[in-house]
Design a protein around this motif. Structure first.
Motif, PDB file in Angstrom:
ATOM      1  N   PRO A  46      -7.651   4.101  -6.366  1.00  0.00           N
ATOM      2  CA  PRO A  46      -8.819   4.388  -6.306  1.00  0.00           C
ATOM      3  C   PRO A  46      -9.103   5.666  -5.702  1.00  0.00           C
ATOM      4  O   PRO A  46      -8.157   6.533  -5.327  1.00  0.00           O
ATOM      5  CB  PRO A  46      -9.515   3.462  -5.297  1.00  0.00           C
ATOM      6  N   LYS A  47     -10.555   6.393  -6.008  1.00  0.00           N
ATOM      7  CA  LYS A  47     -10.728   7.764  -5.605  1.00  0.00           C
ATOM      8  C   LYS A  47     -10.424   8.070  -4.126  1.00  0.00           C
ATOM      9  O   LYS A  47     -10.063   9.016  -3.806  1.00  0.00           O
ATOM     10  CB  LYS A  47     -12.212   7.721  -5.982  1.00  0.00           C
ATOM     11  N   GLU A  48     -10.749   6.962  -3.407  1.00  0.00           N
ATOM     12  CA  GLU A  48     -10.617   7.146  -2.113  1.00  0.00           C
ATOM     13  C   GLU A  48      -9.578   5.949  -1.470  1.00  0.00           C
ATOM     14  O   GLU A  48      -9.578   4.818  -1.917  1.00  0.00           O
ATOM     15  CB  GLU A  48     -12.002   7.088  -1.133  1.00  0.00           C
ATOM     16  N   GLY A  49      -8.700   6.247  -0.551  1.00  0.00           N
ATOM     17  CA  GLY A  49      -7.612   5.654  -0.066  1.00  0.00           C
ATOM     18  C   GLY A  49      -6.280   5.014  -0.775  1.00  0.00           C
ATOM     19  O   GLY A  49      -6.192   5.770  -1.635  1.00  0.00           O
ATOM     20  N   SER A  53      -1.648  13.991  -6.895  1.00  0.00           N
ATOM     21  CA  SER A  53      -2.395  12.820  -7.381  1.00  0.00           C
ATOM     22  C   SER A  53      -1.769  11.880  -8.346  1.00  0.00           C
ATOM     23  O   SER A  53      -2.729  11.352  -9.034  1.00  0.00           O
ATOM     24  CB  SER A  53      -3.315  13.640  -8.172  1.00  0.00           C
ATOM     25  N   ARG A  55       1.004  -1.258   0.059  1.00  0.00           N
ATOM     26  CA  ARG A  55      -0.211  -0.030  -0.065  1.00  0.00           C
ATOM     27  C   ARG A  55       0.953   1.256  -0.078  1.00  0.00           C
ATOM     28  O   ARG A  55       1.903   1.122   0.570  1.00  0.00           O
ATOM     29  CB  ARG A  55      -0.907   0.034   1.079  1.00  0.00           C
ATOM     30  N   LYS A  70       0.132  14.488   0.662  1.00  0.00           N
ATOM     31  CA  LYS A  70      -1.237  15.363   0.672  1.00  0.00           C
ATOM     32  C   LYS A  70      -1.141  16.301  -0.565  1.00  0.00           C
ATOM     33  O   LYS A  70      -0.028  17.052  -0.706  1.00  0.00           O
ATOM     34  CB  LYS A  70      -1.445  16.123   1.730  1.00  0.00           C
ATOM     35  N   SER A 115      -2.965   3.961  -2.912  1.00  0.00           N
ATOM     36  CA  SER A 115      -2.517   2.953  -4.081  1.00  0.00           C
ATOM     37  C   SER A 115      -2.202   1.815  -3.468  1.00  0.00           C
ATOM     38  O   SER A 115      -1.572   1.414  -2.346  1.00  0.00           O
ATOM     39  CB  SER A 115      -1.629   3.482  -4.790  1.00  0.00           C
ATOM     40  N   SER A 120       0.259   5.489   0.386  1.00  0.00           N
ATOM     41  CA  SER A 120      -0.304   6.789   0.600  1.00  0.00           C
ATOM     42  C   SER A 120       0.147   7.935   0.122  1.00  0.00           C
ATOM     43  O   SER A 120       1.491   8.072   0.638  1.00  0.00           O
ATOM     44  CB  SER A 120      -0.785   6.898   2.075  1.00  0.00           C
ATOM     45  N   LYS A 162      -5.439   9.320  -9.828  1.00  0.00           N
ATOM     46  CA  LYS A 162      -6.576   8.840  -9.381  1.00  0.00           C
ATOM     47  C   LYS A 162      -7.554   8.046 -10.587  1.00  0.00           C
ATOM     48  O   LYS A 162      -7.914   8.693 -11.244  1.00  0.00           O
ATOM     49  CB  LYS A 162      -7.642  10.058  -8.655  1.00  0.00           C
ATOM     50  N   GLU A 163      -8.088   6.831 -10.282  1.00  0.00           N
ATOM     51  CA  GLU A 163      -8.806   5.942 -10.833  1.00  0.00           C
ATOM     52  C   GLU A 163      -8.378   5.659 -12.134  1.00  0.00           C
ATOM     53  O   GLU A 163      -9.122   5.129 -13.097  1.00  0.00           O
ATOM     54  CB  GLU A 163     -10.137   6.625 -10.946  1.00  0.00           C
TER      55      GLU A 163
END
Lengths: 112, 115
Positions: free
Chosen positions: B70-73, B30, B22, B27, B75, B24, B51-52
């Motif tokens: 995904p859009k949330e969470g 993208s 995983r 911040k 990679s 993250s 994203k997506e």
């Protein structure tokens, strides 16, 4: 094409200058980078140079770019034991988006 | 700002099992990249995602490997039916939307060992 080449290993004495060399193949590369990787860690950006520049200096670091020969070098003045690491040359080749291609990395060993 | 967070840092799997790594991104970033570093080898590009969307997966092996952002969470890099040759350090990097010099911020890596 995309190919970044570096020598594998360099050994210098503490206090001397280190010069790490890199050649790349894509003459249209826009940015060229130097990253540093310490043991067990990820890569950290050291510096980068835009392709319309010949030289960039940042404290002990000097980057030289020879676009004609597609040659990039990183000079570290007054090399310290803390500089021992693997140094990666990288480029953004042409291609319309921002894929960064790395060389194999040069392992710098600083002898006290 | 915690930087790029990768987990797990170390993962041990037996041949045939699945590995999920995983990442993250920082911040505001993208764009996510996955690279693989084999012992005594350089950093090999695997996949680039927004994203997506998978933008470039030219470095991904055709079988057993997949990636998503995904859009949330975070990679996810997924390796199915792992083999010994998959043992490596997997690095994730992120960057902000294109703004000239594409400076990548790297995570500390996930080290996969396949027994």
């Amino acid at each position: 094409g995309e190919d970044v080449e570096q020598s594998l290993f360099l050994s210098v004495r503490e206090g001397d200058s280190s010069v790490i060399n890199c050649t790349y193949t894509d003459s249209s590369s826009t940015y060229l980078y130097w990253y540093k990787q310490e043991p067990g860690a990820g890569l950290q950006l050291l510096t980068y140079i835009f392709s319309n520049m010949d030289m960039k200096q940042d404290q002990r670091l000097t980057v030289l770019l020879n676009k004609k020969d597609k040659h990039l070098s990183l000079r570290i003045a007054d090399t310290q034991t803390g500089d021992s690491a693997i140094y990666f040359c990288a480029e953004i080749p042409s291609g319309g988006y921002q894929k960064v291609t790395f060389g194999i990395g040069t392992k710098l060993q600083v002898i006290p | 700002n915690a930087g790029v967070m990768q987990n797990p840092r170390h993962l041990v799997r037996r041949r045939g099992q699945e590995a999920r790594l995983r990442c993250s991104p920082m911040k505001g970033h993208s764009h996510v990249y996955w690279y693989r570093q084999l012992p005594e080898e350089g950093l090999k590009f695997m996949v680039y995602l927004q994203k997506e969307n998978i933008i470039d997966e030219s470095g991904m092996p055709k079988e057993r490997f997949s990636a998503e952002f995904p859009k949330e969470g975070p990679s996810i890099l997924r390796i199915q039916q792992v083999v010994r040759g998959d043992s490596a350090a997997y690095f994730c990097a992120s960057s902000p939307p294109f703004s000239g010099a594409n400076v990548l911020t790297f995570g500390a890596g996930s080290r996969l060992t396949v027994l």
